[in-house]
Design a protein around this motif. Structure first.
Motif, short mmCIF file in Angstrom:
data_model
loop_
_atom_site.label_atom_id
_atom_site.label_comp_id
_atom_site.label_asym_id
_atom_site.label_seq_id
_atom_site.Cartn_x
_atom_site.Cartn_y
_atom_site.Cartn_z
N ASP A 67 0.85 -1.19 0.00
CA ASP A 67 0.00 0.00 0.00
C ASP A 67 0.88 1.24 0.00
OD1 ASP A 67 -2.32 1.57 0.08
OD2 ASP A 67 -3.24 0.32 1.64
N GLY A 68 0.24 2.38 -0.06
CA GLY A 68 0.93 3.67 0.04
C GLY A 68 0.15 4.55 0.99
N VAL A 69 0.39 5.86 0.93
CA VAL A 69 -0.33 6.79 1.81
C VAL A 69 -1.12 7.81 1.01
CG1 VAL A 69 1.22 6.50 3.75
CG2 VAL A 69 1.73 8.25 2.06
N GLY A 70 -1.22 7.62 -0.29
CA GLY A 70 -2.01 8.51 -1.11
C GLY A 70 -1.50 9.95 -1.09
N THR A 71 -2.43 10.88 -1.26
CA THR A 71 -2.02 12.29 -1.34
C THR A 71 -1.80 12.92 0.03
OG1 THR A 71 -4.33 13.05 -1.50
CG2 THR A 71 -3.16 12.60 -3.56
N LYS A 72 -1.90 12.13 1.09
CA LYS A 72 -1.51 12.64 2.41
C LYS A 72 -0.04 13.06 2.39
CE LYS A 72 -1.81 11.51 7.35
NZ LYS A 72 -2.30 10.52 8.34
N ALA A 102 -3.13 -12.66 10.20
CA ALA A 102 -1.68 -12.85 10.15
C ALA A 102 -0.94 -11.88 11.07
CB ALA A 102 -1.18 -12.67 8.72
N GLU A 103 0.14 -12.38 11.65
CA GLU A 103 1.06 -11.54 12.43
C GLU A 103 2.07 -10.92 11.47
OE1 GLU A 103 4.68 -11.99 15.71
OE2 GLU A 103 3.85 -13.76 14.70
N PRO A 104 2.20 -9.59 11.44
CA PRO A 104 3.22 -8.98 10.58
C PRO A 104 4.63 -9.39 11.02
CG PRO A 104 1.60 -7.36 11.29
CD PRO A 104 1.37 -8.59 12.12
N LEU A 105 5.44 -9.78 10.06
CA LEU A 105 6.79 -10.24 10.35
C LEU A 105 7.86 -9.25 9.88
CD1 LEU A 105 6.47 -14.00 9.34
CD2 LEU A 105 6.28 -13.00 11.62
N PHE A 106 7.76 -8.82 8.63
CA PHE A 106 8.77 -7.88 8.15
C PHE A 106 8.18 -6.92 7.11
CE2 PHE A 106 9.43 -11.84 5.71
CZ PHE A 106 9.35 -11.38 4.39
N PHE A 107 8.92 -5.84 6.89
CA PHE A 107 8.44 -4.72 6.08
C PHE A 107 9.57 -4.21 5.21
CE2 PHE A 107 7.32 -0.30 5.25
CZ PHE A 107 5.96 -0.38 5.00
N LEU A 108 9.22 -3.81 3.98
CA LEU A 108 10.16 -3.15 3.08
C LEU A 108 9.49 -1.90 2.52
CD1 LEU A 108 10.31 -6.52 2.38
CD2 LEU A 108 12.40 -5.69 1.31
N ASP A 109 10.29 -0.87 2.27
CA ASP A 109 9.72 0.37 1.77
C ASP A 109 10.34 0.76 0.43
OD1 ASP A 109 11.84 2.87 2.28
OD2 ASP A 109 12.16 1.17 3.62
N TYR A 110 9.62 1.57 -0.32
CA TYR A 110 10.11 2.14 -1.57
C TYR A 110 9.91 3.65 -1.50
CZ TYR A 110 10.44 3.24 -6.56
OH TYR A 110 10.79 3.77 -7.77
N PHE A 111 11.00 4.38 -1.59
CA PHE A 111 11.00 5.84 -1.48
C PHE A 111 11.53 6.41 -2.80
CE2 PHE A 111 13.03 9.87 -0.63
CZ PHE A 111 12.25 10.50 0.34
N ALA A 112 10.68 7.11 -3.54
CA ALA A 112 11.06 7.66 -4.83
C ALA A 112 10.96 9.18 -4.79
CB ALA A 112 10.17 7.10 -5.93
N ALA A 159 5.84 3.79 -1.03
CA ALA A 159 5.07 2.55 -1.09
C ALA A 159 5.68 1.59 -0.07
CB ALA A 159 5.11 1.94 -2.49
N GLY A 160 4.85 0.70 0.44
CA GLY A 160 5.32 -0.26 1.43
C GLY A 160 4.86 -1.66 1.09
N PHE A 161 5.59 -2.63 1.61
CA PHE A 161 5.30 -4.04 1.37
C PHE A 161 5.54 -4.79 2.67
CE2 PHE A 161 6.71 -8.33 0.14
CZ PHE A 161 5.65 -8.73 -0.67
N ALA A 162 4.51 -5.47 3.16
CA ALA A 162 4.62 -6.20 4.42
C ALA A 162 4.27 -7.67 4.21
CB ALA A 162 3.69 -5.60 5.47
#
Length: 348
Positions: A67-72, A102-112, A159-162
């Motif tokens: 997901d992302g955070v939209g225009t926020k 599901a229990e969240p285990l790990f997260f990766l981010d994309y910063f452009a 954008a994020g990926f969990a």
């Protein structure tokens, strides 16, 4: 040896690899504080490694969300305030994972971005790390992309990926039945949905982000940047102590569109609009924009950020567990025969 005509470099083209390396060094301590059982390798490699057995799983099923955070993010850019938008990014992903059980285990981010500003990017990642800490997942990697010509000066996107896990057979929703009770957990503001509408409303009202908020003792920008609430730990605690049939993350589409996602064939939900006090922010939005009740309920969370579906006989126990975990809990309604979401009572 061929003569070099003009000595053009990547930096001349607008991309500074050294700045990217500086950012990685700066954020390593932030990633380190998110460490949890199962992490085998953190930042720096071509990929992050995670051991499900070390995390305690016997027969796991993986669940992924992005997901992302939209225009926020546009408000954060215009205010020059970057320390909380990363919390939003994590929350939008991990709150979805818990809805699958599901229990969240790990997260990766994309910063452009157009041009990397290390201090600002560090604040963003610091927020991402804080979101990971609050939800018990590890930040094990990501990507920073400097792309001149793709973004206006000063702009960036996230954008994020969990990835989460659950034991086989534990997925949600399950066994939702007529008569089940819908509990609503309070939101912390607008979370990360409906911000194109909110930005348009601010423009129509001739308010700047530094203007006093008409509904709170802070600025309009600060109120709108309140980070998305993380529901992971209270919901995981509830799963350990109570029969839960479903969770519904109230994001884009509001109550009207998200609650039906947990229903079976021939089922509907009746919601009592008098069950909770609509926060002043949403009352102002509705009045200032002349927005219809139905539009509010399918666009914004209206003060309810997560819904929990439990058997009627477990509702009191569920309320107690969630309240003890720091949530404000409202009994919104119940599952009925029919289809979709119906409302009774008065919104404001």
């Amino acid at each position: 040896m061929t003569d070099i005509k003009n000595g053009l470099t990547y930096t001349d083209a607008g991309v500074d690899i050294d700045e990217g390396n500086a950012l990685v060094e700066r954020i390593k301590p932030e990633a380190a504080r998110t460490h949890r059982s199962g992490v085998l390798a953190g930042l720096g490699g071509f990929g992050g490694l995670f051991d499900l057995r070390a995390a305690g799983y016997v027969d796991p099923v993986l669940v992924a969300a992005t997901d992302g955070v939209g225009t926020k993010v546009k408000i954060a850019i215009e205010m020059g305030k970057f320390d909380t938008i990363g919390i939003d990014l994590v929350a939008m992903c991990v709150n979805d994972l818990i809805c699958q059980g599901a229990e969240p285990l790990f997260f990766l981010d994309y910063f452009a971005t157009s041009k990397l500003v290390v201090d600002d990017a560090t604040d963003v990642v610091r927020g991402i790390a804080e979101g990971c800490v609050r939800s018990g997942c590890a930040l094990i990697g990501g990507e920073t992309a400097e792309m001149p010509g793709m973004y206006h000066k000063g702009d960036f996107d996230l954008a994020g990926f969990a990835v989460g896990a659950m034991e086989r057979g534990a997925s949600l929703p399950r066994d939702v039945a007529v008569g089940d009770v819908i509990l609503g957990l309070a939101s912390d503001g607008a979370h990360s949905n409906g911000y194109s509408l909110l930005r348009k409303l601010a423009e129509m009202s001739s308010l700047s982000w530094d203007s006093p908020a008409p509904f709170a003792e802070t600025t309009l920008g600060a109120a709108f940047l309140t980070p998305t609430r993380l529901y992971v730990k209270p919901c995981l605690k509830l799963l350990e102590s109570c029969e839960v049939h479903a969770f519904a993350h109230i994001t884009g589409g509001g109550l009207s569109e998200n609650l039906p996602r947990v229903l079976g064939a021939g089922q509907g939900i009746e919601i009592d609009l008098d069950a909770w006090d609509v926060p002043p922010m949403f009352q102002w939005i509705m009045k200032e924009g002349g927005i219809a009740e139905a539009e509010m309920l399918k666009t914004l969370n209206c003060g309810i950020g997560m819904c929990v579906v439990v058997p009627a006989q477990h509702k009191d126990h569920a309320k107690a567990v969630l309240t003890e975990s720091g949530e404000r809990v409202y009994e919104l309604g119940q599952v009925t025969d029919g289809s979709g979401v119906s409302y009774k009572g008065r919104f404001v």
